[in-house]
Design a protein around this motif. Structure first.
Motif, PDB file in Angstrom:
ATOM      1  N   PHE A   1       6.547  23.850  71.864  1.00  0.00           N
ATOM      2  CA  PHE A   1       5.092  23.685  71.752  1.00  0.00           C
ATOM      3  C   PHE A   1       4.680  23.573  70.287  1.00  0.00           C
ATOM      4  O   PHE A   1       4.967  24.465  69.489  1.00  0.00           O
ATOM      5  N   VAL A   2       3.990  22.518  69.947  1.00  0.00           N
ATOM      6  CA  VAL A   2       3.432  22.376  68.601  1.00  0.00           C
ATOM      7  C   VAL A   2       1.974  22.820  68.676  1.00  0.00           C
ATOM      8  O   VAL A   2       1.204  22.278  69.467  1.00  0.00           O
ATOM      9  N   PRO A   3       1.558  23.832  67.872  1.00  0.00           N
ATOM     10  CA  PRO A   3       0.144  24.231  67.909  1.00  0.00           C
ATOM     11  C   PRO A   3      -0.755  23.035  67.574  1.00  0.00           C
ATOM     12  O   PRO A   3      -0.453  22.272  66.658  1.00  0.00           O
ATOM     13  N   GLU A   4      -1.836  22.883  68.348  1.00  0.00           N
ATOM     14  CA  GLU A   4      -2.687  21.703  68.147  1.00  0.00           C
ATOM     15  C   GLU A   4      -3.505  21.806  66.865  1.00  0.00           C
ATOM     16  O   GLU A   4      -3.890  20.784  66.294  1.00  0.00           O
ATOM     17  N   ASP A   5      -3.754  23.040  66.395  1.00  0.00           N
ATOM     18  CA  ASP A   5      -4.542  23.224  65.176  1.00  0.00           C
ATOM     19  C   ASP A   5      -3.667  22.894  63.958  1.00  0.00           C
ATOM     20  O   ASP A   5      -2.698  23.592  63.669  1.00  0.00           O
ATOM     21  N   PRO A   6      -4.010  21.835  63.204  1.00  0.00           N
ATOM     22  CA  PRO A   6      -3.166  21.434  62.072  1.00  0.00           C
ATOM     23  C   PRO A   6      -3.120  22.487  60.965  1.00  0.00           C
ATOM     24  O   PRO A   6      -2.226  22.438  60.108  1.00  0.00           O
ATOM     25  N   ASP A   7      -4.051  23.455  60.970  1.00  0.00           N
ATOM     26  CA  ASP A   7      -4.038  24.510  59.954  1.00  0.00           C
ATOM     27  C   ASP A   7      -3.185  25.709  60.364  1.00  0.00           C
ATOM     28  O   ASP A   7      -2.999  26.641  59.580  1.00  0.00           O
ATOM     29  N   HIS A   8      -2.696  25.702  61.597  1.00  0.00           N
ATOM     30  CA  HIS A   8      -1.842  26.795  62.074  1.00  0.00           C
ATOM     31  C   HIS A   8      -0.513  26.738  61.315  1.00  0.00           C
ATOM     32  O   HIS A   8       0.074  25.667  61.164  1.00  0.00           O
TER      33      HIS A   8
END
Ligand code: MG
Length: 274
Positions: free
Chosen positions: A118-125
């Motif tokens: 799973f890649v977190p959808e929030d690019p700042d995560h």
């Protein structure tokens, strides 16, 4: 290869006898799960397996990476164990993937694929950034071996996947599009998703499934034509986006004889639609 040739995914645990059986059923191409980690680490075992695979006389279109300790029991377990997301396993799995890329190169295979996790959808995560760096490293390693690195779909929405691919900024990263996974993970309507990531699709799975019963749960895989994908719409969409590669049937059940019956029936369905 002719246009849209039908192939088979040889899932983890496949044997040479099964590979010969698939060839004898008239299939001329397969994707294979990579050799086990102990074989990859053993130069003699590795070389012997490569010779044995080549002796079967079937085209290998993609080698899939997979790792010990991965579990697809439910979505939280997938997040914790699958692919490169868990930082405690990341470096070791990158190292194993490099061995898999070398194994694929020795077989003359120009695509390595993986469920990256799973890649977190929030690019700042922070995990988003770590996954970008991880996939860039894998893509660059595969690139030096003359290969594409392909991401299996399903664990994120198509728009998030597209954004991730654009962020990577690597021309040898592609998508292995699996329409059933979009349903099994509840990630979005698969035909619409295929349109969103179309520019990146280099290989596809023909797999079917039904939507999960509730949040945090996984849907259930079904034989081709018995799930919610709509194989007719899937094939029509592949033609519309001018996809030309193999259509690799994937059936994830442990009973090999039943799997063979489902693959033969699935091929009949796909041939009628192609
Ligand atoms: Mg798949």
């Amino acid at each position: 290869m002719s246009e849209l040739p039908i192939g088979v995914m040889m899932s983890a645990g496949w044997t040479l006898d099964q590979l010969r059986q698939v060839r004898d059923l008239g299939f001329n191409n397969v994707q294979i799960h990579a050799a086990s980690e102990d074989v990859l680490e053993d130069p003699h075992g590795n070389a012997a397996l490569i010779r044995d695979i080549q002796s079967v006389g079937i085209q290998i279109t993609t080698v899939f990476a997979g790792f010990s300790g991965e579990s697809y029991a439910d979505i939280p377990t997938v997040k914790d164990t699958v692919g490169y997301l868990n930082p405690s396993m990341r470096e070791e799995r990158i190292r194993i993937t490099e061995r898999i890329s070398d194994f694929a190169r020795a077989l003359g295979v120009d695509k390595v694929a993986a469920h990256i996790g799973f890649v977190p959808e929030d690019p700042d995560h922070p995990d988003h950034h770590a996954m970008v760096e991880c996939v860039r490293r894998l893509a660059d390693y595969c690139g030096r071996n003359g290969q594409d690195f392909c991401l299996e779909t399903g664990q994120e929405t198509a728009s998030a996947l597209r954004h991730f691919l654009e962020t990577l900024n690597r021309n040898n990263v592609g998508v292995n599009f699996d329409p059933a996974n979009m349903i099994l993970y509840g990630s979005g309507e698969p035909i619409e998703a295929l349109g969103i990531v179309a520019d990146y699709v280099v290989s596809v799975h023909a797999k079917d499934g039904k939507w999960p019963p509730g949040k945090g749960q996984l849907g259930t895989e079904y034989p081709l034509g018995s799930g919610d994908v709509g194989m007719d719409r899937f094939i029509a969409k592949l033609k519309q986006i001018r996809y030309r590669g193999p259509i690799t049937m994937e059936r994830e059940i442990p009973d090999w004889d039943q799997k063979v019956r489902d693959l033969v029936q699935g091929r009949n369905l796909l041939e009628s639609l192609i």
